[in-house]
Scaffold this active site. Structure first.
Site, PDB file in Angstrom:
ATOM      1  CB  CYS A   8      -1.137  47.138  52.403  1.00 35.53           C
ATOM      2  SG  CYS A   8      -2.794  47.640  52.832  1.00 35.53           S
ATOM      3  CB  CYS A  80       1.872  43.371  51.953  1.00 36.75           C
ATOM      4  SG  CYS A  80       1.085  44.277  50.616  1.00 36.75           S
ATOM      5  CB  CYS A  87       5.023  50.668  45.164  1.00 37.09           C
ATOM      6  SG  CYS A  87       5.056  52.425  45.549  1.00 37.09           S
TER       7      CYS A  87
END
Length: 134
Positions: A8, A80, A87
């Site tokens: 997250c 999220c 990422c």
């Protein structure tokens, strides 16, 4: 051993709770970790609500994504949109799940109202681990 990574934004609430549940629910055949695209410290309310269900996450701490660990995961779960969008790219062998859960750290109101939001997110995380991973 299979590897899972819960990600997250700040690795303070959702991913920390997911790591705690996964350690309890998935067993020793999984190597389990959590991280964030930033570090915001471990949220004290996350510790409280996990203690309510018998899971101690107080020893966990906020970590940045380890790209080497990420690239060797069997499964990466983003909790999220920010983590999903930011990422790093993973090899095609890494399965990805996205659980767009609200950020309980953004909850407003009294302490009890904020804890209620944390509990709701906590319970959603447990349900998703049981339904989609275990």
């Amino acid at each position: 051993m299979k590897q899972i990574y819960f990600l997250c934004t700040g690795n303070s609430c959702r991913s920390q709770m997911a790591e705690g549940f996964a350690r309890q629910l998935l067993g020793p055949e999984w190597h389990i970790a959590s991280a964030g695209v930033e570090t915001h410290g471990l949220n004290a309310r996350a510790v409280v609500v996990m203690n309510e269900v018998g899971i101690d996450i107080s020893h966990q701490y906020s970590k940045l994504i380890d790209v080497d660990y990420l690239n060797h995961c069997d499964l990466v779960v983003t909790l999220c949109g920010d983590a999903r969008d930011r990422c790093p790219i993973t090899p095609p062998s890494v399965k990805k799940l996205h659980w767009p859960l609200p950020d309980p750290a953004q909850a407003a109101g009294t302490e009890e109202e904020q804890l209620t939001v944390f509990r709701a997110v906590r319970d959603q995380i447990k349900q998703r681990i049981l339904a989609e991973i275990k």
